[in-house]
Design an enzyme around this catalytic site. Sequence first.
Site, mmCIF file in Angstrom:
data_model
loop_
_atom_site.group_PDB
_atom_site.id
_atom_site.type_symbol
_atom_site.label_atom_id
_atom_site.label_comp_id
_atom_site.label_asym_id
_atom_site.label_seq_id
_atom_site.Cartn_x
_atom_site.Cartn_y
_atom_site.Cartn_z
ATOM 1 N N ARG A 78 0.814 -1.218 0.000
ATOM 2 C CA ARG A 78 0.000 0.000 0.000
ATOM 3 C C ARG A 78 0.849 1.271 0.000
ATOM 4 N NH1 ARG A 78 -2.155 -3.744 -1.050
ATOM 5 N NH2 ARG A 78 -4.131 -4.624 -0.333
ATOM 6 N N GLU A 124 -4.473 4.113 6.078
ATOM 7 C CA GLU A 124 -4.215 3.898 4.651
ATOM 8 C C GLU A 124 -4.551 5.125 3.808
ATOM 9 O OE1 GLU A 124 -5.718 0.868 1.130
ATOM 10 O OE2 GLU A 124 -5.447 0.097 3.154
ATOM 11 N N SER A 149 -10.749 0.563 3.372
ATOM 12 C CA SER A 149 -10.067 0.112 4.583
ATOM 13 C C SER A 149 -9.280 1.271 5.174
ATOM 14 C CB SER A 149 -9.137 -1.056 4.266
ATOM 15 O OG SER A 149 -9.875 -2.152 3.774
#
Length: 350
Positions: free
Chosen positions: A170, A342, A247
Amino acid sequence: MSVSAPTSIDARLSAHTTLRLGGPASRLVTAADADAVVAAVAAADAAGERVLLLGGGSNLVVADAGFDGTAVLLASTGVHTEPRPDGSVVVTVEAGEDWDAVVAATVAQGLGGFECLSGIPGRTGATPVQNVGAYGVEISDLLVDVDLYDRRSGTVREHVPAAELGLGYRTSVLKGRDDAIVLRVRFALSADGLSAPIRYAELARTLGVTAGERVSPAAAREAVLDLRRGKGMVLDAADHDTWSAGSFFTNPILPVADAPQVEGLTAWPAGEGFVKLSAAGLIQQAGFTRGHAGPGGRVALSSRHVLALTHRGGGHTEDLLALAREVRDGVAERFGVTLHPEPVLVGCSL
Protein backbone atom coordinates in the site's frame (compact mmCIF):
# COMPACT_ATOMS: atom_id res chain seq x y z
CA MET A 1 -5.59 21.73 -27.44
CA SER A 2 -6.34 21.12 -23.78
CA VAL A 3 -9.28 22.86 -22.15
CA SER A 4 -9.97 23.31 -18.44
CA ALA A 5 -13.43 23.91 -17.03
CA PRO A 6 -14.03 27.27 -15.37
CA THR A 7 -12.34 27.59 -12.00
CA SER A 8 -14.58 27.22 -8.96
CA ILE A 9 -13.81 29.38 -5.92
CA ASP A 10 -14.20 28.02 -2.38
CA ALA A 11 -15.44 24.68 -3.75
CA ARG A 12 -16.31 22.22 -1.00
CA LEU A 13 -14.14 19.14 -1.28
CA SER A 14 -16.78 17.01 0.45
CA ALA A 15 -18.49 16.82 -2.94
CA HIS A 16 -15.38 15.13 -4.33
CA THR A 17 -14.66 12.52 -1.66
CA THR A 18 -16.38 9.20 -1.01
CA LEU A 19 -16.54 10.07 2.70
CA ARG A 20 -18.51 13.21 1.79
CA LEU A 21 -16.39 15.13 4.28
CA GLY A 22 -13.96 18.03 3.96
CA GLY A 23 -13.96 21.81 3.80
CA PRO A 24 -13.40 24.04 0.76
CA ALA A 25 -10.40 24.45 -1.51
CA SER A 26 -9.43 28.01 -2.36
CA ARG A 27 -10.04 27.10 -5.98
CA LEU A 28 -10.93 23.98 -7.94
CA VAL A 29 -9.80 23.46 -11.54
CA THR A 30 -11.09 20.57 -13.65
CA ALA A 31 -8.36 19.29 -15.99
CA ALA A 32 -9.77 17.52 -19.07
CA ASP A 33 -6.53 15.95 -20.27
CA ALA A 34 -2.88 15.48 -19.30
CA ASP A 35 -1.84 18.81 -20.84
CA ALA A 36 -4.51 20.57 -18.80
CA VAL A 37 -3.24 18.89 -15.63
CA VAL A 38 0.26 20.14 -16.32
CA ALA A 39 -1.00 23.63 -17.15
CA ALA A 40 -3.14 23.89 -14.01
CA VAL A 41 -0.36 22.69 -11.73
CA ALA A 42 2.24 24.90 -13.41
CA ALA A 43 -0.02 27.94 -13.05
CA ALA A 44 -0.53 27.24 -9.37
CA ASP A 45 3.22 26.77 -8.88
CA ALA A 46 3.92 30.07 -10.64
CA ALA A 47 1.46 31.77 -8.27
CA GLY A 48 3.08 30.16 -5.23
CA GLU A 49 -0.04 28.17 -4.38
CA ARG A 50 -0.26 24.70 -2.86
CA VAL A 51 -1.73 21.97 -5.07
CA LEU A 52 -4.01 19.05 -4.25
CA LEU A 53 -4.66 16.40 -6.90
CA LEU A 54 -8.20 15.00 -6.84
CA GLY A 55 -9.41 11.88 -8.57
CA GLY A 56 -12.35 9.94 -7.22
CA GLY A 57 -11.58 11.08 -3.67
CA SER A 58 -11.84 7.50 -2.45
CA ASN A 59 -8.60 7.59 -0.49
CA LEU A 60 -8.72 11.11 0.94
CA VAL A 61 -9.56 12.45 4.38
CA VAL A 62 -9.76 16.25 4.05
CA ALA A 63 -9.73 18.53 7.08
CA ASP A 64 -12.84 20.48 8.03
CA ALA A 65 -10.82 23.64 7.35
CA GLY A 66 -10.38 22.49 3.76
CA PHE A 67 -7.36 23.13 1.58
CA ASP A 68 -5.68 26.50 1.21
CA GLY A 69 -4.62 26.22 -2.41
CA THR A 70 -5.65 24.90 -5.81
CA ALA A 71 -7.32 21.52 -6.11
CA VAL A 72 -6.92 20.00 -9.58
CA LEU A 73 -9.64 17.52 -10.49
CA LEU A 74 -8.32 14.86 -12.87
CA ALA A 75 -10.82 14.36 -15.69
CA SER A 76 -8.44 13.01 -18.33
CA THR A 77 -9.80 9.98 -20.19
CA GLY A 78 -8.55 7.45 -22.71
CA VAL A 79 -7.65 3.76 -22.79
CA HIS A 80 -5.41 2.19 -25.45
CA THR A 81 -4.58 -1.51 -25.82
CA GLU A 82 -1.53 -2.76 -27.71
CA PRO A 83 -0.50 -6.42 -28.22
CA ARG A 84 3.00 -7.57 -27.28
CA PRO A 85 5.09 -10.26 -29.00
CA ASP A 86 4.71 -12.62 -26.02
CA GLY A 87 0.93 -12.68 -26.43
CA SER A 88 0.16 -10.33 -23.56
CA VAL A 89 -1.12 -6.79 -24.03
CA VAL A 90 -0.11 -3.39 -22.70
CA VAL A 91 -3.03 -1.23 -21.64
CA THR A 92 -2.31 2.51 -21.44
CA VAL A 93 -4.79 4.42 -19.26
CA GLU A 94 -5.09 8.16 -18.66
CA ALA A 95 -4.92 9.12 -14.99
CA GLY A 96 -8.49 10.45 -14.79
CA GLU A 97 -10.17 7.25 -15.98
CA ASP A 98 -12.55 5.67 -13.47
CA TRP A 99 -10.69 2.59 -12.22
CA ASP A 100 -13.56 0.13 -12.05
CA ALA A 101 -14.77 1.16 -15.50
CA VAL A 102 -11.31 0.26 -16.81
CA VAL A 103 -11.45 -3.09 -15.00
CA ALA A 104 -14.90 -3.84 -16.39
CA ALA A 105 -13.82 -2.98 -19.94
CA THR A 106 -10.73 -5.20 -19.85
CA VAL A 107 -12.68 -8.09 -18.34
CA ALA A 108 -15.29 -7.73 -21.10
CA GLN A 109 -12.43 -8.12 -23.60
CA GLY A 110 -11.31 -11.34 -21.90
CA LEU A 111 -8.09 -9.79 -20.63
CA GLY A 112 -6.76 -11.17 -17.35
CA GLY A 113 -5.08 -9.43 -14.43
CA PHE A 114 -7.41 -6.68 -13.18
CA GLU A 115 -10.37 -8.84 -12.15
CA CYS A 116 -9.42 -9.16 -8.47
CA LEU A 117 -9.20 -5.36 -8.28
CA SER A 118 -12.87 -4.97 -9.24
CA GLY A 119 -15.12 -2.61 -7.34
CA ILE A 120 -12.33 -0.39 -6.04
CA PRO A 121 -13.41 3.26 -6.34
CA GLY A 122 -11.21 6.08 -7.56
CA ARG A 123 -9.21 7.05 -10.59
CA THR A 124 -6.48 5.09 -12.35
CA GLY A 125 -3.74 7.62 -11.61
CA ALA A 126 -3.97 6.86 -7.89
CA THR A 127 -3.46 3.11 -8.26
CA PRO A 128 0.35 3.08 -8.47
CA VAL A 129 0.69 5.78 -5.81
CA GLN A 130 -1.02 3.56 -3.25
CA ASN A 131 0.00 0.27 -4.90
CA VAL A 132 -3.66 -0.64 -4.69
CA GLY A 133 -4.37 -4.27 -3.94
CA ALA A 134 -7.14 -6.67 -3.09
CA TYR A 135 -7.86 -10.40 -3.05
CA GLY A 136 -4.27 -11.43 -3.65
CA VAL A 137 -3.39 -9.02 -6.47
CA GLU A 138 -1.51 -5.70 -6.31
CA ILE A 139 -0.88 -3.05 -8.93
CA SER A 140 2.82 -3.90 -8.66
CA ASP A 141 2.01 -7.31 -10.21
CA LEU A 142 0.74 -5.62 -13.38
CA LEU A 143 2.39 -2.22 -13.67
CA VAL A 144 4.78 -1.56 -16.57
CA ASP A 145 5.49 2.15 -16.21
CA VAL A 146 3.99 5.60 -15.68
CA ASP A 147 4.26 9.07 -17.17
CA LEU A 148 4.91 11.72 -14.52
CA TYR A 149 4.87 15.49 -14.37
CA ASP A 150 7.93 16.56 -12.36
CA ARG A 151 7.03 19.83 -10.67
CA ARG A 152 10.63 20.50 -9.64
CA SER A 153 11.90 20.59 -13.21
CA GLY A 154 8.62 21.51 -14.90
CA THR A 155 9.01 18.59 -17.31
CA VAL A 156 7.10 15.41 -18.17
CA ARG A 157 8.99 12.16 -17.59
CA GLU A 158 7.65 9.44 -19.85
CA HIS A 159 7.83 5.68 -19.27
CA VAL A 160 9.20 5.76 -15.73
CA PRO A 161 9.60 2.03 -14.97
CA ALA A 162 7.64 0.38 -12.19
CA ALA A 163 10.95 -0.73 -10.67
CA GLU A 164 11.79 2.92 -9.91
CA LEU A 165 8.60 3.56 -7.94
CA GLY A 166 9.48 1.69 -4.74
CA LEU A 167 6.22 -0.25 -4.76
CA GLY A 168 5.47 -1.91 -1.44
CA TYR A 169 2.46 -2.86 0.65
CA ARG A 170 0.00 0.00 0.00
CA THR A 171 2.82 2.41 -0.72
CA SER A 172 5.29 3.76 -3.27
CA VAL A 173 7.83 6.56 -3.52
CA LEU A 174 4.97 8.69 -4.89
CA LYS A 175 2.84 8.43 -1.76
CA GLY A 176 2.80 11.40 0.57
CA ARG A 177 4.45 13.77 -1.88
CA ASP A 178 3.14 16.17 -4.48
CA ASP A 179 6.18 16.94 -6.64
CA ALA A 180 5.56 14.04 -9.06
CA ILE A 181 2.10 13.73 -10.60
CA VAL A 182 0.88 10.64 -12.44
CA LEU A 183 -0.47 11.53 -15.90
CA ARG A 184 -0.97 8.05 -17.37
CA VAL A 185 -0.29 4.45 -16.45
CA ARG A 186 0.64 1.32 -18.42
CA PHE A 187 -0.18 -2.23 -17.38
CA ALA A 188 0.59 -5.69 -18.77
CA LEU A 189 -2.40 -8.04 -18.93
CA SER A 190 -2.78 -11.60 -20.19
CA ALA A 191 -4.76 -12.22 -23.37
CA ASP A 192 -5.40 -15.97 -23.04
CA GLY A 193 -8.90 -15.56 -21.63
CA LEU A 194 -7.95 -16.48 -18.07
CA SER A 195 -7.61 -14.55 -14.83
CA ALA A 196 -4.48 -14.11 -12.79
CA PRO A 197 -3.93 -17.12 -10.50
CA ILE A 198 -6.46 -17.04 -7.65
CA ARG A 199 -4.30 -16.61 -4.52
CA TYR A 200 -6.75 -15.36 -1.90
CA ALA A 201 -8.34 -18.18 0.11
CA GLU A 202 -11.75 -16.50 0.57
CA LEU A 203 -12.01 -15.84 -3.17
CA ALA A 204 -10.90 -19.36 -4.06
CA ARG A 205 -13.61 -20.79 -1.79
CA THR A 206 -16.22 -18.53 -3.36
CA LEU A 207 -15.20 -19.67 -6.84
CA GLY A 208 -14.91 -23.31 -5.80
CA VAL A 209 -11.30 -23.65 -6.95
CA THR A 210 -7.99 -24.37 -5.28
CA ALA A 211 -5.39 -21.67 -4.71
CA GLY A 212 -3.31 -21.03 -7.83
CA GLU A 213 -6.00 -21.99 -10.33
CA ARG A 214 -7.11 -19.59 -13.05
CA VAL A 215 -10.70 -18.94 -14.06
CA SER A 216 -12.46 -16.67 -16.52
CA PRO A 217 -11.86 -12.97 -15.72
CA ALA A 218 -15.65 -12.42 -15.72
CA ALA A 219 -16.23 -15.13 -13.11
CA ALA A 220 -13.51 -13.74 -10.87
CA ARG A 221 -14.84 -10.19 -11.21
CA GLU A 222 -18.38 -11.17 -10.25
CA ALA A 223 -17.14 -13.14 -7.25
CA VAL A 224 -15.00 -10.22 -6.08
CA LEU A 225 -17.88 -7.77 -6.49
CA ASP A 226 -20.17 -10.05 -4.49
CA LEU A 227 -17.59 -10.29 -1.69
CA ARG A 228 -17.03 -6.53 -1.66
CA ARG A 229 -20.78 -5.78 -1.63
CA GLY A 230 -21.14 -8.04 1.38
CA LYS A 231 -18.59 -5.85 3.18
CA GLY A 232 -20.11 -2.55 2.07
CA MET A 233 -17.10 -1.88 -0.15
CA VAL A 234 -18.88 -1.10 -3.43
CA LEU A 235 -20.05 2.51 -3.70
CA ASP A 236 -23.77 3.13 -3.28
CA ALA A 237 -24.97 6.66 -2.55
CA ALA A 238 -27.96 5.31 -0.63
CA ASP A 239 -25.84 3.07 1.61
CA HIS A 240 -23.97 4.84 4.41
CA ASP A 241 -21.74 1.80 4.86
CA THR A 242 -20.10 2.84 1.57
CA TRP A 243 -19.54 6.45 2.68
CA SER A 244 -15.96 5.62 3.57
CA ALA A 245 -12.38 5.70 2.36
CA GLY A 246 -12.31 1.92 2.13
CA SER A 247 -10.07 0.11 4.58
CA PHE A 248 -8.95 2.83 6.99
CA PHE A 249 -5.97 1.00 8.51
CA THR A 250 -3.30 -1.08 6.82
CA ASN A 251 -2.51 -4.58 8.01
CA PRO A 252 0.56 -4.16 10.25
CA ILE A 253 3.75 -5.95 9.24
CA LEU A 254 5.94 -6.88 12.21
CA PRO A 255 8.98 -8.99 12.99
CA VAL A 256 7.75 -12.43 13.98
CA ALA A 257 9.37 -11.99 17.41
CA ASP A 258 7.35 -8.81 18.06
CA ALA A 259 3.98 -10.05 16.82
CA PRO A 260 1.39 -10.64 19.56
CA GLN A 261 0.17 -14.21 19.88
CA VAL A 262 -3.58 -13.88 19.51
CA GLU A 263 -5.73 -16.96 19.17
CA GLY A 264 -7.76 -16.92 15.96
CA LEU A 265 -6.03 -13.86 14.52
CA THR A 266 -5.39 -14.12 10.77
CA ALA A 267 -1.75 -13.67 9.81
CA TRP A 268 0.24 -14.08 6.61
CA PRO A 269 3.97 -14.54 5.94
CA ALA A 270 5.52 -11.20 4.92
CA GLY A 271 9.09 -12.05 4.01
CA GLU A 272 11.78 -13.74 6.02
CA GLY A 273 11.32 -13.03 9.71
CA PHE A 274 8.17 -10.93 9.24
CA VAL A 275 4.44 -11.50 9.52
CA LYS A 276 1.44 -9.46 8.37
CA LEU A 277 -1.43 -9.31 10.86
CA SER A 278 -5.08 -8.71 10.10
CA ALA A 279 -5.94 -5.16 11.14
CA ALA A 280 -9.63 -6.09 11.14
CA GLY A 281 -8.91 -9.00 13.45
CA LEU A 282 -6.95 -6.81 15.84
CA ILE A 283 -9.75 -4.24 15.89
CA GLN A 284 -12.38 -6.88 16.63
CA GLN A 285 -10.35 -8.58 19.33
CA ALA A 286 -9.67 -5.20 20.94
CA GLY A 287 -13.43 -5.02 21.58
CA PHE A 288 -14.67 -2.93 18.65
CA THR A 289 -17.72 -4.35 16.92
CA ARG A 290 -19.37 -3.62 13.60
CA GLY A 291 -21.40 -0.44 13.83
CA HIS A 292 -19.40 0.92 16.78
CA ALA A 293 -20.38 4.60 16.85
CA GLY A 294 -18.14 7.62 17.04
CA PRO A 295 -19.09 11.15 18.17
CA GLY A 296 -22.85 11.67 18.10
CA GLY A 297 -23.36 8.63 15.88
CA ARG A 298 -22.39 10.83 12.94
CA VAL A 299 -19.58 8.39 12.12
CA ALA A 300 -19.22 4.69 12.89
CA LEU A 301 -17.43 1.52 11.97
CA SER A 302 -19.25 -0.08 9.07
CA SER A 303 -22.09 -2.39 10.05
CA ARG A 304 -20.47 -4.99 7.80
CA HIS A 305 -16.71 -4.53 8.12
CA VAL A 306 -14.81 -3.09 11.11
CA LEU A 307 -11.93 -1.93 8.93
CA ALA A 308 -14.07 0.74 7.26
CA LEU A 309 -14.79 4.00 9.11
CA THR A 310 -18.00 5.45 7.71
CA HIS A 311 -19.82 8.77 7.65
CA ARG A 312 -23.45 8.33 8.66
CA GLY A 313 -24.51 11.85 7.65
CA GLY A 314 -24.23 15.30 9.20
CA GLY A 315 -20.70 14.63 10.39
CA HIS A 316 -17.34 16.36 10.27
CA THR A 317 -13.84 15.17 9.52
CA GLU A 318 -12.88 15.68 13.15
CA ASP A 319 -15.61 13.20 14.12
CA LEU A 320 -14.02 10.60 11.86
CA LEU A 321 -10.54 11.31 13.21
CA ALA A 322 -11.81 10.97 16.79
CA LEU A 323 -13.19 7.52 15.95
CA ALA A 324 -9.95 6.56 14.20
CA ARG A 325 -7.93 7.60 17.25
CA GLU A 326 -10.22 5.62 19.54
CA VAL A 327 -9.71 2.47 17.45
CA ARG A 328 -5.98 3.00 17.02
CA ASP A 329 -5.43 3.61 20.73
CA GLY A 330 -7.63 0.71 21.74
CA VAL A 331 -5.63 -1.73 19.60
CA ALA A 332 -2.33 -0.29 20.87
CA GLU A 333 -3.42 -0.63 24.49
CA ARG A 334 -4.66 -4.20 24.02
CA PHE A 335 -1.91 -5.61 21.79
CA GLY A 336 0.97 -3.11 21.71
CA VAL A 337 0.49 -2.74 17.95
CA THR A 338 0.05 0.70 16.36
CA LEU A 339 -2.25 0.79 13.36
CA HIS A 340 -1.48 3.28 10.58
CA PRO A 341 -4.02 4.93 8.29
CA GLU A 342 -4.21 3.90 4.65
CA PRO A 343 -5.95 7.05 3.28
CA VAL A 344 -4.08 10.26 2.57
CA LEU A 345 -4.79 12.83 5.29
CA VAL A 346 -5.05 16.38 3.91
CA GLY A 347 -4.60 19.16 6.48
CA CYS A 348 -5.23 16.82 9.39
CA SER A 349 -3.57 14.00 11.30
CA LEU A 350 -4.19 11.26 13.82
